[in-house]
Enzyme design. Structure first.
Site, PDB file in Angstrom:
ATOM      1  N   GLU A  64      56.262  50.978  45.350  1.00 52.44           N
ATOM      2  CA  GLU A  64      56.321  49.539  45.080  1.00 52.44           C
ATOM      3  C   GLU A  64      56.803  48.760  46.291  1.00 52.44           C
ATOM      4  O   GLU A  64      56.342  47.642  46.553  1.00 52.44           O
ATOM      5  CB  GLU A  64      57.202  49.221  43.871  1.00 52.44           C
ATOM      6  N   THR A  65      57.705  49.340  47.063  1.00 47.11           N
ATOM      7  CA  THR A  65      58.155  48.683  48.291  1.00 47.11           C
ATOM      8  C   THR A  65      56.987  48.464  49.243  1.00 47.11           C
ATOM      9  O   THR A  65      56.788  47.358  49.752  1.00 47.11           O
ATOM     10  CB  THR A  65      59.255  49.520  48.979  1.00 47.11           C
TER      11      THR A  65
END
Length: 151
Positions: A64-65
């Site tokens: 997700e980063t």
């Protein structure tokens, strides 16, 4: 042709990491390519589960980063902000030490939503996790900032 919006050469993503989960997990940006963003994360005491292998949640946080950073780079940051809307992950193989490297590429870049594919591999290039993350594109100036500029 680059998928990024504007000149991203001067953007220091690492400068925005202090005081965040990104810093706590040791996630680093390795390369900004014209068609992908690449980052890595250590497999160490911060990222393993009690069984001693990479925690699936750490893989998802890495995915997700990278998807969020890619979305940030792909939009007009003066007009738009991106936020995670949905993420899934398939954990393929365990890894107990070293580094994992994640490469994020677009599956679809729409006006109001992005879908990104994230492939996480070990140091031998073997697939550890594959993930897909959907980002909502919100019409507001991006709020990503360095620690001293956060409100």
């Amino acid at each position: 042709m680059s998928l990024w919006f504007g000149d991203v050469a001067g953007i220091d993503l690492t400068a925005m990491a202090p005081g965040t989960l990104i810093e706590n997990l040791g996630i680093e940006i390795v390369e900004i390519r014209d068609d992908a963003l690449v980052g890595r994360m250590p497999v160490d005491r911060r990222t393993v589960q009690p069984a001693g292998v990479l925690h699936g949640g750490a893989s998802v946080a890495l995915a997700e980063t990278l998807a969020s950073w890619a979305g940030y780079l792909a939009v007009d940051r003066e007009r738009f902000h991106v936020v995670g809307q949905e993420i899934n992950a398939n954990h393929i193989r365990p890894i107990a030490s070293g580094w994992v490297t994640a490469t994020v590429t677009p599956a679809n870049l729409g006006r109001r939503a992005h879908v990104w594919e994230i492939r996480i591999v070990d140091e031998a290039g073997r697939l550890v996790c594959i993930s897909r993350c959907t980002l909502a594109v919100i019409e507001q100036r991006s709020t990503y900032a360095t620690p001293d500029a956060r409100g």
